[in-house]
Design an enzyme around this catalytic site. Structure first.
Site, PDB file in Angstrom:
ATOM      1  N   TYR A  32      -2.681  -1.223  10.450  1.00 36.89           N
ATOM      2  CA  TYR A  32      -2.754  -1.506   9.007  1.00 36.89           C
ATOM      3  C   TYR A  32      -1.495  -1.017   8.294  1.00 36.89           C
ATOM      4  CZ  TYR A  32      -4.099  -1.340   4.142  1.00 36.89           C
ATOM      5  OH  TYR A  32      -4.105  -1.509   2.776  1.00 36.89           O
ATOM      6  N   SER A  49       0.852  -1.199   0.000  1.00 36.87           N
ATOM      7  CA  SER A  49       0.000   0.000   0.000  1.00 36.87           C
ATOM      8  C   SER A  49       0.882   1.241   0.000  1.00 36.87           C
ATOM      9  CB  SER A  49      -0.863   0.012   1.263  1.00 36.87           C
ATOM     10  OG  SER A  49      -1.555   1.233   1.403  1.00 36.87           O
ATOM     11  N   ALA A  98       1.387  -0.446   9.486  1.00 37.45           N
ATOM     12  CA  ALA A  98       2.549  -1.244   9.908  1.00 37.45           C
ATOM     13  C   ALA A  98       2.573  -2.594   9.177  1.00 37.45           C
ATOM     14  CB  ALA A  98       2.517  -1.449  11.424  1.00 37.45           C
ATOM     15  N   LYS A 137       1.472  -3.128   6.237  1.00 37.71           N
ATOM     16  CA  LYS A 137       1.813  -2.885   4.833  1.00 37.71           C
ATOM     17  C   LYS A 137       3.294  -2.520   4.679  1.00 37.71           C
ATOM     18  CE  LYS A 137      -1.851  -4.332   3.302  1.00 37.71           C
ATOM     19  NZ  LYS A 137      -1.968  -5.368   2.255  1.00 37.71           N
TER      20      LYS A 137
HETATM   21  N1  LIG Z   1      -8.680  -0.247  -1.486  1.00 38.78           N
HETATM   22  C1  LIG Z   1      -7.656   0.496  -1.124  1.00 38.78           C
HETATM   23  O1  LIG Z   1      -7.750   1.723  -0.991  1.00 38.78           O
HETATM   24  C2  LIG Z   1      -6.309  -0.139  -0.914  1.00 38.78           C
HETATM   25  C3  LIG Z   1      -5.187   0.705  -0.866  1.00 38.78           C
HETATM   26  C4  LIG Z   1      -3.942   0.132  -0.681  1.00 38.78           C
HETATM   27  C5  LIG Z   1      -3.801  -1.227  -0.548  1.00 38.78           C
HETATM   28  N2  LIG Z   1      -4.904  -2.028  -0.593  1.00 38.78           N
HETATM   29  C6  LIG Z   1      -4.710  -3.473  -0.428  1.00 38.78           C
HETATM   30  O2  LIG Z   1      -5.249  -4.144  -1.532  1.00 38.78           O
HETATM   31  C7  LIG Z   1      -5.572  -5.484  -1.163  1.00 38.78           C
HETATM   32  C8  LIG Z   1      -6.948  -5.822  -1.683  1.00 38.78           C
HETATM   33  O3  LIG Z   1      -7.906  -5.014  -1.012  1.00 38.78           O
HETATM   34  P1  LIG Z   1      -9.157  -4.382  -1.757  1.00 38.78           P
HETATM   35  O4  LIG Z   1      -8.980  -2.926  -1.760  1.00 38.78           O
HETATM   36  O5  LIG Z   1      -9.416  -5.075  -3.036  1.00 38.78           O
HETATM   37  O6  LIG Z   1     -10.277  -4.699  -0.671  1.00 38.78           O
HETATM   38  P2  LIG Z   1     -11.640  -5.569  -0.715  1.00 38.78           P
HETATM   39  O7  LIG Z   1     -12.468  -5.162  -1.866  1.00 38.78           O
HETATM   40  O8  LIG Z   1     -12.197  -5.472   0.651  1.00 38.78           O
HETATM   41  O9  LIG Z   1     -11.094  -7.064  -0.981  1.00 38.78           O
HETATM   42  C9  LIG Z   1     -10.369  -7.756   0.011  1.00 38.78           C
HETATM   43  C10 LIG Z   1     -10.232  -9.207  -0.383  1.00 38.78           C
HETATM   44  O10 LIG Z   1      -9.507  -9.892   0.665  1.00 38.78           O
HETATM   45  C11 LIG Z   1     -10.263 -11.016   1.082  1.00 38.78           C
HETATM   46  N3  LIG Z   1     -10.095 -11.273   2.500  1.00 38.78           N
HETATM   47  C12 LIG Z   1     -10.275 -10.412   3.537  1.00 38.78           C
HETATM   48  N4  LIG Z   1     -10.121 -11.045   4.707  1.00 38.78           N
HETATM   49  C13 LIG Z   1      -9.848 -12.338   4.403  1.00 38.78           C
HETATM   50  C14 LIG Z   1      -9.636 -13.509   5.184  1.00 38.78           C
HETATM   51  N5  LIG Z   1      -9.711 -13.495   6.516  1.00 38.78           N
HETATM   52  N6  LIG Z   1      -9.376 -14.676   4.548  1.00 38.78           N
HETATM   53  C15 LIG Z   1      -9.330 -14.733   3.201  1.00 38.78           C
HETATM   54  N7  LIG Z   1      -9.544 -13.663   2.408  1.00 38.78           N
HETATM   55  C16 LIG Z   1      -9.811 -12.494   3.004  1.00 38.78           C
HETATM   56  C17 LIG Z   1     -11.733 -10.656   0.779  1.00 38.78           C
HETATM   57  O11 LIG Z   1     -12.480 -11.838   0.532  1.00 38.78           O
HETATM   58  P3  LIG Z   1     -13.584 -12.480   1.511  1.00 38.78           P
HETATM   59  O12 LIG Z   1     -14.209 -11.347   2.302  1.00 38.78           O
HETATM   60  O13 LIG Z   1     -14.518 -13.160   0.582  1.00 38.78           O
HETATM   61  O14 LIG Z   1     -12.804 -13.427   2.355  1.00 38.78           O
HETATM   62  C18 LIG Z   1     -11.578  -9.887  -0.521  1.00 38.78           C
HETATM   63  O15 LIG Z   1     -11.541 -10.777  -1.613  1.00 38.78           O
HETATM   64  C19 LIG Z   1      -5.448  -5.550   0.364  1.00 38.78           C
HETATM   65  O16 LIG Z   1      -4.241  -6.185   0.720  1.00 38.78           O
HETATM   66  C20 LIG Z   1      -5.409  -4.090   0.776  1.00 38.78           C
HETATM   67  O17 LIG Z   1      -4.694  -3.895   1.958  1.00 38.78           O
HETATM   68  C21 LIG Z   1      -6.150  -1.513  -0.769  1.00 38.78           C
END
Ligand SMILES: NC(=O)c1ccc[n+]([C@@H]2O[C@H](COP(=O)([O-])OP(=O)(O)OC[C@H]3O[C@@H](n4cnc5c(N)ncnc54)[C@H](OP(=O)(O)O)[C@@H]3O)[C@@H](O)[C@H]2O)c1
Length: 267
Positions: A161, A148, A163, A165
């Protein structure tokens, strides 16, 4: 940057964690559209089943689903056992699953923070440790770790969070260098605010998500960077500017400005 990523994973198996939503879902769509076979994992089985059906019929690729809850320490081994039993050679491991929790660290339930560390860090290390040895033996393979923009600075009210990342980014950059001579590539994808379910899951205020990118764009940037052999990539011009400018400012000032923006009591 090279855009020649499209044929790279054609006919190869790609394992994507967090494939049921957001960036993981868009990675799956882009990869399937370019001929990759996929192992999709997340907790929501219904979504994975629907995705598998849609992607198979649209792109004539092989899709396996392996529902798993990465808060459970044994989940990475179970996923590995699943792919090994089916003799699927994973060419590209995408550690994407993750979540945040907004608020004062001393008020967020301890269990939630420890689960965050398990999903965002421990599962990433464990899956990487399980899949990389075969890649080293084959002398090729790719690993993406979704970190991130929050990896580059403290983020008050998202402290745990950020930390996790920072951990992901440093782990990815470290092993990228370790593995360089072996022909295995590792890339940390560092998105800024991205329109996904993340914000709702983290219970984060809208103002933090101004100028969010689309998950499709972030996924594409990640695949391009992976194919170009980069050890990390920040998606978005303004996010790159923000990362550079915070590097020049005193760390205490950077933290204070972030706190002012994120503070829960702010209207
Ligand atoms: N969106 C942002 O602004 C942003 C910014 C920087 C980095 N990121 C990173 O991008 C990555 C993807 O996030 P996203 O933005 O696409 O969020 P999202 O739409 O909430 O998707 C998160 C995914 O992770 C899965 N997940 C969550 N907890 C889990 C668990 N306990 N076991 C297995 N799978 C789990 C969820 O699936 P289920 O709920 O079906 O398990 C979902 O498929 C993350 O690592 C996040 O930290 C996001």
């Amino acid at each position: 940057m090279s855009t020649d990523w499209k044929p790279r994973w054609q006919g190869k198996w790609v394992l994507i964690t967090g494939a049921s939503a957001g960036i993981g879902l868009e990675l799956a769509k882009l990869l399937a559209a370019n001929g990759a076979d996929l192992v999709l994992t997340a907790r929501r089985t219904d979504r994975l089943q629907q995705m598998a059906a849609d992607l198979k019929s649209a792109h004539n690729v092989q899709i396996e689903i392996c529902p798993a809850d990465l808060t459970q320490p044994e989940a990475p081994q179970q996923i590995y056992n699943f792919t090994t039993a089916k003799k699927l050679e994973i060419e590209f491991l995408i550690n994407n699953a993750g979540f945040g929790a907004f608020g004062y660290a001393h008020e967020i339930p301890a269990e939630k923070m420890l689960e965050m560390i398990q999903v965002n860090c421990s599962a990433v290390v464990h899956l990487t440790r399980l899949y990389v040895p075969a890649m080293v033996t084959r002398r090729h393979g790719d690993v993406m770790i979704v970190a991130s923009l929050a990896a580059f600075q403290p983020l008050p009210f998202n402290s745990v969070y950020a930390a996790t990342k920072a951990f992901d980014l440093l782990f990815a950059e470290g092993i990228a260098e370790e593995l360089r001579p072996s022909g295995v590539n590792v890339c940390a994808l560092c998105p800024g605010s991205t329109n996904t379910e993340f914000q709702k899951v983290a219970d984060q205020p809208d103002r933090v998500f101004r100028s969010a990118e689309t998950a499709e764009k972030v996924a594409r940037v990640g695949l391009e960077a992976m194919a170009a052999g980069k050890s990390y990539i920040i998606s978005g011009f303004m996010n790159n500017v923000m990362k550079e400018s915070q590097r020049l400012a005193p760390r205490s000032l950077v933290s204070r400005m972030a706190a002012n923006m994120m503070r829960p009591d702010k209207s």
